[in-house]
Design an enzyme around this catalytic site. Structure first.
Site, mmCIF file in Angstrom:
data_model
loop_
_atom_site.group_PDB
_atom_site.id
_atom_site.type_symbol
_atom_site.label_atom_id
_atom_site.label_comp_id
_atom_site.label_asym_id
_atom_site.label_seq_id
_atom_site.Cartn_x
_atom_site.Cartn_y
_atom_site.Cartn_z
ATOM 1 N N LYS A 96 0.843 -1.199 0.000
ATOM 2 C CA LYS A 96 0.000 0.000 0.000
ATOM 3 C C LYS A 96 0.882 1.254 0.000
ATOM 4 O O LYS A 96 0.689 2.158 -0.790
ATOM 5 C CB LYS A 96 -0.903 -0.034 1.231
ATOM 6 C CG LYS A 96 -1.859 1.111 1.349
ATOM 7 C CD LYS A 96 -2.765 0.912 2.570
ATOM 8 C CE LYS A 96 -3.580 2.156 2.856
ATOM 9 N NZ LYS A 96 -4.394 2.023 4.064
ATOM 10 N N GLU A 144 10.676 -4.639 4.379
ATOM 11 C CA GLU A 144 10.755 -6.034 3.938
ATOM 12 C C GLU A 144 10.386 -6.168 2.464
ATOM 13 O O GLU A 144 11.082 -6.812 1.673
ATOM 14 C CB GLU A 144 9.792 -6.907 4.760
ATOM 15 C CG GLU A 144 10.149 -7.053 6.221
ATOM 16 C CD GLU A 144 9.504 -5.979 7.094
ATOM 17 O OE1 GLU A 144 9.242 -4.852 6.601
ATOM 18 O OE2 GLU A 144 9.287 -6.258 8.285
ATOM 19 N N GLY A 198 -4.718 -2.100 5.593
ATOM 20 C CA GLY A 198 -3.893 -3.222 5.123
ATOM 21 C C GLY A 198 -4.533 -4.577 5.379
ATOM 22 O O GLY A 198 -4.669 -5.402 4.463
ATOM 23 N N ARG A 199 -4.948 -4.835 6.623
ATOM 24 C CA ARG A 199 -5.486 -6.161 6.952
ATOM 25 C C ARG A 199 -6.912 -6.356 6.449
ATOM 26 O O ARG A 199 -7.489 -7.426 6.650
ATOM 27 C CB ARG A 199 -5.381 -6.414 8.453
ATOM 28 C CG ARG A 199 -6.034 -5.354 9.317
ATOM 29 C CD ARG A 199 -5.566 -5.493 10.765
ATOM 30 N NE ARG A 199 -6.026 -4.393 11.608
ATOM 31 C CZ ARG A 199 -5.426 -3.211 11.716
ATOM 32 N NH1 ARG A 199 -4.360 -2.938 11.000
ATOM 33 N NH2 ARG A 199 -5.897 -2.272 12.526
ATOM 34 N N GLU A 219 -4.165 -7.037 15.671
ATOM 35 C CA GLU A 219 -3.715 -5.714 15.246
ATOM 36 C C GLU A 219 -4.860 -4.697 15.367
ATOM 37 O O GLU A 219 -4.630 -3.514 15.561
ATOM 38 C CB GLU A 219 -3.186 -5.763 13.809
ATOM 39 C CG GLU A 219 -2.156 -4.686 13.508
ATOM 40 C CD GLU A 219 -1.350 -4.962 12.258
ATOM 41 O OE1 GLU A 219 -0.121 -5.147 12.375
ATOM 42 O OE2 GLU A 219 -1.922 -4.996 11.161
ATOM 43 N N HIS A 237 -3.605 -33.190 18.529
ATOM 44 C CA HIS A 237 -2.433 -33.971 18.930
ATOM 45 C C HIS A 237 -1.310 -33.070 19.396
ATOM 46 O O HIS A 237 -0.166 -33.509 19.510
ATOM 47 C CB HIS A 237 -1.976 -34.848 17.757
ATOM 48 C CG HIS A 237 -3.037 -35.813 17.327
ATOM 49 N ND1 HIS A 237 -3.063 -37.122 17.755
ATOM 50 C CD2 HIS A 237 -4.139 -35.638 16.569
ATOM 51 C CE1 HIS A 237 -4.126 -37.717 17.246
ATOM 52 N NE2 HIS A 237 -4.799 -36.842 16.521
ATOM 53 N N LYS A 292 9.819 -0.834 14.406
ATOM 54 C CA LYS A 292 10.281 -0.497 13.045
ATOM 55 C C LYS A 292 11.344 0.593 13.111
ATOM 56 O O LYS A 292 12.376 0.530 12.457
ATOM 57 C CB LYS A 292 9.109 0.040 12.214
ATOM 58 C CG LYS A 292 8.263 -0.974 11.539
ATOM 59 C CD LYS A 292 7.428 -0.236 10.473
ATOM 60 C CE LYS A 292 6.089 -0.845 10.267
ATOM 61 N NZ LYS A 292 5.213 -0.053 9.409
HETATM 62 C C1 G6Q Z 1 -2.233 -3.966 8.319
HETATM 63 C C2 G6Q Z 1 -1.006 -3.285 8.619
HETATM 64 C C3 G6Q Z 1 0.237 -3.953 8.070
HETATM 65 C C4 G6Q Z 1 0.519 -3.647 6.616
HETATM 66 C C5 G6Q Z 1 1.945 -4.082 6.302
HETATM 67 C C6 G6Q Z 1 2.308 -3.883 4.860
HETATM 68 O O1 G6Q Z 1 -3.328 -3.569 8.584
HETATM 69 O O2 G6Q Z 1 -1.112 -1.960 8.237
HETATM 70 O O3 G6Q Z 1 0.229 -5.347 8.243
HETATM 71 O O4 G6Q Z 1 -0.396 -4.279 5.782
HETATM 72 O O5 G6Q Z 1 2.836 -3.369 7.114
HETATM 73 O O6 G6Q Z 1 2.176 -2.543 4.494
HETATM 74 P P1 G6Q Z 1 2.310 -2.101 3.012
HETATM 75 O O7 G6Q Z 1 1.197 -2.708 2.230
HETATM 76 O O8 G6Q Z 1 2.241 -0.607 3.018
HETATM 77 O O9 G6Q Z 1 3.642 -2.599 2.505
#
Ligand code: G6Q
Length: 552
Positions: free
Chosen positions: A206, A212, A267-268, A353, A384, A512
């Protein structure tokens, strides 16, 4: 923000909980005839039975009062109306708009965003169609047949979970991989199996700034260029899913290869947007659309049903009961479905989150426990492994059991065995086993009095472990969509009751920022800077130890 723990329903629930703490759940079935019927409902193809929670009809009615006291019906309307309910980021939370095909308007900042959602869907649909028909050609002229989604968190867990869940719907001869971890091994292990001439990399971010994802994307491009691809070929082999057009252009991805979305998609909550492109490519557009439509069915139910008949609201209220009044510290997600093996990980992010917070949306300290620890594994594997603690441990773990009545692949009596275990576990968790039952069983096995005394305490199950059962006919794309939307809205409802903004995630920022500070202190080809004196003694020593180990 008013403190919900001071409300009359909350106080009443505390009283009721004290009374119920000494009652057996099974006795409630006798005391409340028709309980199994009364404590169950159907919506969007899903069936929820919540009768095996130690909650009475009176407590349930009071939970509905609590939802009203917290203003839940108005909060639901505000979300769908595009209000900026994510106040700390000044954003709406309109993921439900992404799966609406009705032509309804969704207004953000006075503008109807529905046409731009349609346009974004059309762009994805056309691209997915070209991929399905083998029209996307790589640099050698061979059709592209492999997708690698590079993303993390919300840009990884949803699509990964859905692609795994929809395995029976995969297009023939197509492969899809997910790379998320900055541990280079994740990318290296994936690349080792790939043909660059047939691979499409989806950079899903996003913000397009996530450490990463950007590290993995640059390394993937380096690998592509070192293995036959030329700079001019990057356009055929890399696409971006992002809201940050400028950063995407700086990476070298052309505007026509960008699938955009909007800041009002968290994001989620983003698998319904362009972030779901990997699902549409691996399973075909019609499957992706069916997933969206299934979620929309749950949205319609959620928006229109009264609290008493509202599945996400009920799931949320039962969760609040278990967390705040029945002492459950954790919530297990137990899909009896191998294809749902990433569902617990997805819901872990969605729930923890969203509601793992200690202050209200307006910044006051919250006076009660909020989001539980979420964990889980598919059944029967979990049986198990960790069910021991759920049955006989000292903590109460609330459990959601999830299963399809019909299997994806009928194979002798596997599915009947799977379902028998599902049912047996929910029954055993509620009924438990008393000491006298344990003693009688040991006697029936021929054990003598000394052995019975020694073994009986270990064979006692306290019971009254709360469970929900969620059933559907088959794990279709529609059922999956409805299931995910159910949990999204459940989390939202709990946030409303606790007074939380469920759509921000400030808690991930501190680590971070510190990682960026530490990075130059670790030895690299150019040599490391000494560990900063600002660190605590432990961290400083660990940095020095790592550098020493790496120097040898
Ligand atoms: C979700 C968070 C987080 C996010 C990641 C990736 O709700 O905001 O998990 O999706 O940090 O972010 P980007 O899509 O910006 O790389």
């Amino acid at each position: 923000m008013t403190d919900i723990t001071n409300s009359a329903p909350w106080r009443r629930l505390e009283t009721l909980a004290r009374g119920l703490a000494t009652r057996r759940t099974i006795d409630l079935f006798g005391a409340e005839p028709g309980r199994a019927m009364a404590f169950s409902l159907e919506a969007a193809g899903l069936y929820l039975d919540y009768s095996k929670n130690r909650v009475s009809l009176e407590a349930l009615a009071t939970l509905f009062d609590l939802a009203r006291a917290a203003g839940l019906p108005a909060a639901i309307e505000r979300m769908f109306a595009g209000a900026k309910i994510n106040a700390t980021e000044n954003r709406a939370a309109l993921h439900a708009a992404l799966r609406d095909f009705s032509g309804r308007q969704y207004i953000v900042d006075g503008e109807n965003v529905a046409p731009s959602i349609d346009a974004a869907r059309e762009k994805m649909k056309s691209f997915a169609g070209r991929y399905e028909r083998g029209e996307l050609k790589g640099f050698s002229g061979a059709p592209i047949d492999t997708v690698v989604n590079i993303g993390i968190g919300g840009s990884d867990l949803g699509p990964l979970m859905a692609v795994e869940a929809l395995r029976p719907y995969w297009l023939r001869g197509r492969r899809c991989f997910f790379v998320s971890n900055v541990d280079g091994q994740h990318l290296a292990d994936t690349l080792a199996t790939l043909d660059p001439a047939r691979t499409l990399f989806i950079v899903a971010s996003k913000t397009f700034t996530t450490q990463e994802t950007m590290t993995n994307a640059h390394s993937a491009r380096d690998w592509f260029l070192a293995n036959g691809g030329a700079v001019k070929d990057v356009a055929r082999h890399f696409v971006a899913l992002s809201t940050n057009a400028k950063a995407v252009a700086d990476f070298g991805i052309a505007p026509e290869n960008v699938f955009g979305f909007w800041d009002w998609v968290g994001g989620r909550y983003s698998m319904w947007s362009a972030i779901g492109l990997s699902i549409a490519l691996q399973c075909g557009w019609s499957t992706f659309e069916a997933l969206l439509r299934g979620a929309n069915e749950m949205d319609q139910h959620f928006r229109s049903a009264p609290v008493e008949k509202n599945m996400p609201a009920i799931l949320a209220l039962i969760g609040v009961w278990n967390r705040n009044f029945a002492g459950a510290a954790a919530q297990a997600i137990l899909p009896y479905d191998q294809h749902l093996h990433r569902l617990p990980a997805f819901l872990q992010q969605l729930d923890m989150e969203s509601n793992g917070k200690s202050v209200t949306a307006t910044g006051e300290k919250i006076a009660c426990a909020t989001g539980p620890v979420i964990f889980g594994e598919p059944g029967t594997n979990g049986q198990h492994a960790f069910y021991q603690l759920i049955h006989q441990g000292t903590d109460i773990i609330a459990c959601d059991f999830i299963a399809a009545a019909k299997p994806a692949s009928p194979l002798s009596d596997h599915h009947e065995k799977l379902l028998a275990n599902f049912l047996a576990q929910t029954e055993a968790l509620m009924l438990g086993k008393s000491e006298s039952q344990a003693r009688a069983e040991l006697a029936a096995e021929g054990k003598g009095p000394a052995d019975i005394d020694r073994l009986a305490p270990h064979k006692v199950f306290p019971g009254d472990r709360p469970t929900n059962s969620i059933l559907f006919e088959r794990l279709t794309p529609g059922a999956l969509g409805a299931l995910i939307a159910l949990y999204e809205h459940k989390v939202f409802c709990q946030g409303v009751i606790w007074g939380i903004n469920s759509f921000d995630q400030w808690g991930v920022e501190l680590g971070k920022a510190l990682a960026m500070k530490i990075l130059p202190e670790l030895s690299a080809p150019g040599g490391a800077r000494p560990a900063s004196a600002d660190h605590d003694g432990s961290t400083r020593r660990l940095i020095e130890k790592i550098n020493a180990l790496r120097a040898t």
